[in-house]
Design an enzyme around this catalytic site. Structure first.
Site, PDB file in Angstrom:
ATOM      1  N   GLY A   1     -41.057 -32.150 -11.705  1.00  0.00           N
ATOM      2  CA  GLY A   1     -41.783 -30.956 -12.139  1.00  0.00           C
ATOM      3  C   GLY A   1     -43.288 -31.197 -12.139  1.00  0.00           C
ATOM      4  O   GLY A   1     -43.829 -31.923 -11.294  1.00  0.00           O
ATOM      5  N   SER A   2     -43.945 -30.611 -13.107  1.00  0.00           N
ATOM      6  CA  SER A   2     -45.416 -30.634 -13.107  1.00  0.00           C
ATOM      7  C   SER A   2     -46.021 -31.992 -13.421  1.00  0.00           C
ATOM      8  O   SER A   2     -47.243 -32.152 -13.280  1.00  0.00           O
ATOM      9  CB  SER A   2     -45.950 -29.593 -14.098  1.00  0.00           C
ATOM     10  OG  SER A   2     -45.685 -28.282 -13.634  1.00  0.00           O
ATOM     11  N   THR A   3     -45.233 -32.974 -13.843  1.00  0.00           N
ATOM     12  CA  THR A   3     -45.821 -34.320 -13.964  1.00  0.00           C
ATOM     13  C   THR A   3     -46.253 -34.815 -12.586  1.00  0.00           C
ATOM     14  O   THR A   3     -47.136 -35.668 -12.481  1.00  0.00           O
ATOM     15  CB  THR A   3     -44.835 -35.325 -14.585  1.00  0.00           C
ATOM     16  OG1 THR A   3     -43.651 -35.401 -13.784  1.00  0.00           O
ATOM     17  CG2 THR A   3     -44.467 -34.925 -16.003  1.00  0.00           C
TER      18      THR A   3
END
Length: 487
Positions: free
Chosen positions: A214-216
């Site tokens: 995801g956004s990591t």
């Protein structure tokens, strides 16, 4: 010699040569494998009856020891005093199920050498030490316990690392199991129950299970842009409500369908703080597949991680596989589609930024001692990769600090401490999202970097975000560590 006799002689010689080669292969090459196979009851019973060395944590807390049995003091049983706390790291040694974890990787050092194997006889003749050796780990039992409790009953994992060395401080996979329960007379039944448990407590979610990050993953997309000079923290990007994806009717939207701030344009720093998908989808397309893949590979994707055992490699698709599919590239730049990473790998990504761009080899065994307490081997930390420059690492640390100070990661904040981080809420095929947080602290001199992963939103389910579910777990770990061990 006439023809028929010559043929018979040749056939006999060939058969003899084949037999000799086969016996040699079994004795010299395949023999150790047969000897150590868990299905070999004679040898395994012999091994289990012998004393093995101690395994202790960084503070000397005993994690595994051998106890002599009352019925026969010459034989021993393995005991794990911390129960389920280190099942996925220390592992176990069992007559029925073989060796797992460090008990497997360091079996040669841990077992005493008194079983009359050829190598042990040679050691005895040469006067070498036949006693079991002991392991001192980098894991900290108190931090491991706190991380386990912070994760609670949620399925997931926590990996905490000392950024400057790569030493693993905590390695949690949840749910877990108590290895003591599979070592006694009820072991077979308990093992079957564990194997059939739908929660999969035997699964190592920290290093042998991958998830969409995801956004990591925006940490890597942003680092690629800064390293390449394509964008800096103050570069401006368009701020649409939704980003149309070329060659498709699909669009990328931000969380809750909102704008990324108020203006028509937004800086990269602000988009990172707010974790805006529209900006990072566009940035991935601007960078191109080759550049994003290269940066991911430099951080350790698509490569074997040098670890205590074979950890699952992270995946970022080959640049050529995108072809002209910019929609797929935009979504991959957000850590979705076919991008996969383990919590161990994402903790290494955070640790690399914390360590000025140097990514250290992760390890759990700090020292090996002989029976007299003398050090016979000691791990020397080494650099595995240098994915970004020190200057880029400084910029990324600054941007990640803003995420925790006033962005999506505020619930990881610790009073009076500069904490850096990035949240992630990864969509899944059929269930609630996975919640992520990666980060490190204190920013000015990091002593801990970590990754927290909560499968399918944990207790929050469909409403989970990385900021609301994973960040609070990280906060408890940061607070304990910085107040007690690593300020």
């Amino acid at each position: 010699m006439n023809g028929p006799i010559r043929k018979v002689a040749i056939a006999v010689l060939v058969a003899f040569a084949v037999l000799l080669a086969d016996v040699t292969y079994i004795q010299a090459i395949a023999g150790p494998g047969y000897r150590d196979d868990a299905r070999n009851p004679r040898v395994q019973i012999g091994i289990s009856g012998r004393e093995r060395g101690l395994i202790v944590d960084a503070d000397g807390v005993r994690l595994a020891r051998s106890e002599s049995q009352a019925v026969d003091p010459r034989t021993f049983v393995r005991v794990y005093p911390e129960g389920s706390l280190f099942a996925h790291s220390v592992g176990f040694t069992s007559t029925l199920f073989g060796d797992w974890g460090l008990e497997s990787n360091y079996a040669t050092e841990l077992r005493s050498k008194r079983d009359l194997t050829i190598s042990d006889l040679i050691d005895a003749l040469l006067g070498r030490d036949l006693q079991a050796r002991n392991l001192e780990l980098t894991l900290v039992a108190e931090l491991q316990r706190l991380a386990t409790e912070a994760l609670g009953n949620q399925r997931g994992a926590v990996v905490a690392i000392e950024p400057s060395t790569g030493a693993i401080l905590a390695f949690v996979s949840s749910p877990t199991f108590d290895p003591n329960t599979i070592l006694d007379s009820t072991g077979a039944a308990n093992w079957e129950a564990l194997s059939n448990d739908p929660a999969e407590p035997l699964r190592d979610r920290a290093s042998r299970q991958s998830y969409p990050p995801g956004s990591t993953f925006k940490v890597i997309t942003a680092a690629a842009a800064i390293e390449a000079g394509v964008a800096g923290p103050d570069s401006l990007f368009a701020n649409p409500v939704e980003l149309p994806l070329p060659g498709s009717t699909a669009v990328i939207r931000n969380f809750a369908g909102s704008l990324c701030g108020d203006g028509a344009e937004v800086t990269l720093r602000e988009a990172f703080r707010r974790s805006c998908n529209t900006v990072f989808g566009q940035l991935a397309m601007d960078l191109g597949a080759a550049r994003v893949e290269e940066q991911a590979n430099l951080f350790g994707f698509n490569r074997d991680i040098p670890f205590e055992w074979e950890a699952l490699a992270g995946v970022f698709p080959d640049a050529a596989s995108f072809g002209g599919d910019l929609a797929a590239l935009a979504q991959s730049g957000l850590g979705q589609r076919d991008v996969q990473a383990t919590p161990l790998l994402m903790a290494l990504v955070a640790a690399a930024i914390a360590n000025g761009g140097n990514e250290m080899e992760p390890y759990m065994v700090a020292r090996i001692y002989d029976a007299a307490g003398a050090v016979v081997d000691e791990r020397v930390p080494s650099v595995w990769a240098t994915p970004i420059s020190p200057a880029t690492a400084d910029v990324m640390a600054s941007m990640m600090e803003q995420v925790v100070a006033s962005g999506t990661g505020t619930r990881a904040a610790v009073s009076g401490v500069r904490v850096a981080g990035k949240t992630g809420t990864a969509e899944t095929q059929n269930g609630p999202p996975h919640a992520w947080f990666i980060g490190f602290a204190p920013v000015e001199n990091p002593t801990i970097a970590l990754a927290v992963l909560v499968e399918e939103g944990g207790a929050a389910g469909e409403n989970a975000t990385g900021g609301s579910v994973a960040a609070p777990v990280a906060q408890q770990i940061f607070e304990y560590w910085l107040l007690n061990r690593g300020s």
